[in-house]
Design a protein around this motif. Sequence first.
Motif, PDB file in Angstrom:
ATOM      1  N   UNK A 112       0.828  -1.194   0.000  1.00 23.19           N
ATOM      2  CA  UNK A 112       0.000   0.000   0.000  1.00 23.19           C
ATOM      3  C   UNK A 112       0.868   1.251   0.000  1.00 23.19           C
ATOM      4  N   UNK A 113       0.500   2.248  -0.795  1.00 19.30           N
ATOM      5  CA  UNK A 113       1.242   3.511  -0.770  1.00 19.30           C
ATOM      6  C   UNK A 113       0.980   4.259   0.533  1.00 19.30           C
ATOM      7  N   UNK A 114       1.933   5.077   0.950  1.00 22.85           N
ATOM      8  CA  UNK A 114       1.732   5.900   2.145  1.00 22.85           C
ATOM      9  C   UNK A 114       0.898   7.132   1.807  1.00 22.85           C
ATOM     10  N   UNK A 115       0.906   7.516   0.522  1.00 25.10           N
ATOM     11  CA  UNK A 115       0.150   8.693   0.097  1.00 25.10           C
ATOM     12  C   UNK A 115      -0.131   8.597  -1.397  1.00 25.10           C
ATOM     13  N   UNK A 116      -1.272   9.121  -1.810  1.00 22.37           N
ATOM     14  CA  UNK A 116      -1.633   9.193  -3.228  1.00 22.37           C
ATOM     15  C   UNK A 116      -2.044  10.634  -3.521  1.00 22.37           C
ATOM     16  N   UNK A 117      -1.411  11.232  -4.528  1.00 22.75           N
ATOM     17  CA  UNK A 117      -1.746  12.594  -4.942  1.00 22.75           C
ATOM     18  C   UNK A 117      -2.373  12.532  -6.330  1.00 22.75           C
ATOM     19  N   UNK A 118      -3.560  13.102  -6.480  1.00 24.03           N
ATOM     20  CA  UNK A 118      -4.139  13.237  -7.811  1.00 24.03           C
ATOM     21  C   UNK A 118      -3.938  14.672  -8.270  1.00 24.03           C
ATOM     22  N   UNK A 119      -3.561  14.819  -9.527  1.00 22.27           N
ATOM     23  CA  UNK A 119      -3.264  16.127 -10.115  1.00 22.27           C
ATOM     24  C   UNK A 119      -2.376  16.980  -9.198  1.00 22.27           C
ATOM     25  N   UNK A 120      -1.170  16.504  -8.889  1.00 23.90           N
ATOM     26  CA  UNK A 120      -0.300  17.247  -7.968  1.00 23.90           C
ATOM     27  C   UNK A 120       0.070  18.625  -8.515  1.00 23.90           C
ATOM     28  N   UNK A 121       0.070  19.612  -7.649  1.00 20.45           N
ATOM     29  CA  UNK A 121       0.364  20.995  -8.041  1.00 20.45           C
ATOM     30  C   UNK A 121       1.780  21.147  -8.587  1.00 20.45           C
ATOM     31  N   UNK A 122       2.716  20.337  -8.104  1.00 18.65           N
ATOM     32  CA  UNK A 122       4.112  20.494  -8.522  1.00 18.65           C
ATOM     33  C   UNK A 122       4.464  19.715  -9.784  1.00 18.65           C
ATOM     34  N   UNK A 123       3.454  19.078 -10.426  1.00 13.96           N
ATOM     35  CA  UNK A 123       3.726  18.347 -11.669  1.00 13.96           C
ATOM     36  C   UNK A 123       2.467  18.347 -12.531  1.00 13.96           C
ATOM     37  N   UNK A 124       2.392  19.314 -13.431  1.00 16.46           N
ATOM     38  CA  UNK A 124       1.218  19.429 -14.298  1.00 16.46           C
ATOM     39  C   UNK A 124       1.080  18.252 -15.250  1.00 16.46           C
ATOM     40  N   UNK A 126       1.430  15.127 -14.478  1.00  7.48           N
ATOM     41  CA  UNK A 126       1.022  13.925 -13.751  1.00  7.48           C
ATOM     42  C   UNK A 126      -0.467  13.919 -13.484  1.00  7.48           C
ATOM     43  N   UNK A 127      -1.074  12.749 -13.666  1.00  2.26           N
ATOM     44  CA  UNK A 127      -2.463  12.546 -13.285  1.00  2.26           C
ATOM     45  C   UNK A 127      -2.563  12.028 -11.863  1.00  2.26           C
ATOM     46  N   UNK A 128      -1.542  11.251 -11.451  1.00  2.00           N
ATOM     47  CA  UNK A 128      -1.528  10.675 -10.111  1.00  2.00           C
ATOM     48  C   UNK A 128      -0.093  10.325  -9.727  1.00  2.00           C
ATOM     49  N   UNK A 129       0.210  10.450  -8.425  1.00  2.00           N
ATOM     50  CA  UNK A 129       1.528  10.097  -7.887  1.00  2.00           C
ATOM     51  C   UNK A 129       1.327   9.227  -6.653  1.00  2.00           C
ATOM     52  N   UNK A 130       2.010   8.086  -6.624  1.00  2.00           N
ATOM     53  CA  UNK A 130       1.975   7.188  -5.480  1.00  2.00           C
ATOM     54  C   UNK A 130       3.300   7.308  -4.729  1.00  2.00           C
ATOM     55  N   UNK A 131       3.227   7.595  -3.426  1.00  2.00           N
ATOM     56  CA  UNK A 131       4.400   7.638  -2.560  1.00  2.00           C
ATOM     57  C   UNK A 131       4.429   6.286  -1.847  1.00  2.00           C
ATOM     58  N   UNK A 132       5.539   5.559  -1.990  1.00  2.00           N
ATOM     59  CA  UNK A 132       5.589   4.223  -1.396  1.00  2.00           C
ATOM     60  C   UNK A 132       7.018   3.864  -0.994  1.00  2.00           C
ATOM     61  N   UNK A 133       7.142   3.243   0.161  1.00  2.00           N
ATOM     62  CA  UNK A 133       8.423   2.734   0.629  1.00  2.00           C
ATOM     63  C   UNK A 133       8.574   1.318   0.066  1.00  2.00           C
ATOM     64  N   UNK A 134       9.636   1.107  -0.730  1.00  2.00           N
ATOM     65  CA  UNK A 134       9.871  -0.210  -1.316  1.00  2.00           C
ATOM     66  C   UNK A 134      11.242  -0.712  -0.877  1.00  2.00           C
ATOM     67  N   UNK A 135      11.281  -1.587   0.144  1.00  2.00           N
ATOM     68  CA  UNK A 135      12.562  -2.193   0.511  1.00  2.00           C
ATOM     69  C   UNK A 135      13.141  -2.955  -0.682  1.00  2.00           C
TER      70      UNK A 135
END
Length: 166
Positions: A112-124, A126-135
């Motif tokens: 599971x991602x720690x955070x999901x951003x839709x339409x992030x302000x800092x990347x026009x 991008x439609x979606x960004x998944x923040x995830x810790x992947x060992x």
Amino acid sequence: MKSLMTAAFALCLGLGLAACEHDHGDHHHDDVDQVAEGCKHMEFGPEVALEIDNDDPPTSETFHTRYDMTLTEGAMGHSGQLDYVSQGGTHFLIFDQEFEFGMADAEGAAVEPSMVETDPASCELAGVVYHVELPAGTYTFSFDGVPQTLLQMVVHVAGQSHDHDH
């Protein structure tokens, strides 16, 4: 007067040294917008074209790269899978459009991602960004219900150096 000048000199010297207590060779700072950094790769690459075969998913371990993935026709849009080899760390998975996204580790357990951003302000771009810790390990990324045949993805790893200019 001499003691006042000595104190002022000591204060200036102390402030100057305090300002340089971190290693300037390590340019990873906590205040860096990781999504904006990854977004540069969405626009400028480098890029890798991948034909997604759902019966034999391709494997990638490259980060700081834009993947231009051609997906297969599915029942609810386009779909595909990609096996990704992580060296560890916080990953920002930047996609150009929204869809049903899933991640699983090598044993098949959902990640599971720690955070999901839709339409992030800092990347026009991008439609979606998944923040995830992947060992460190291998993960399967699943794409389903993608509106378009071509899906663009950037894997940006926080703190990982890369030897090219943006």
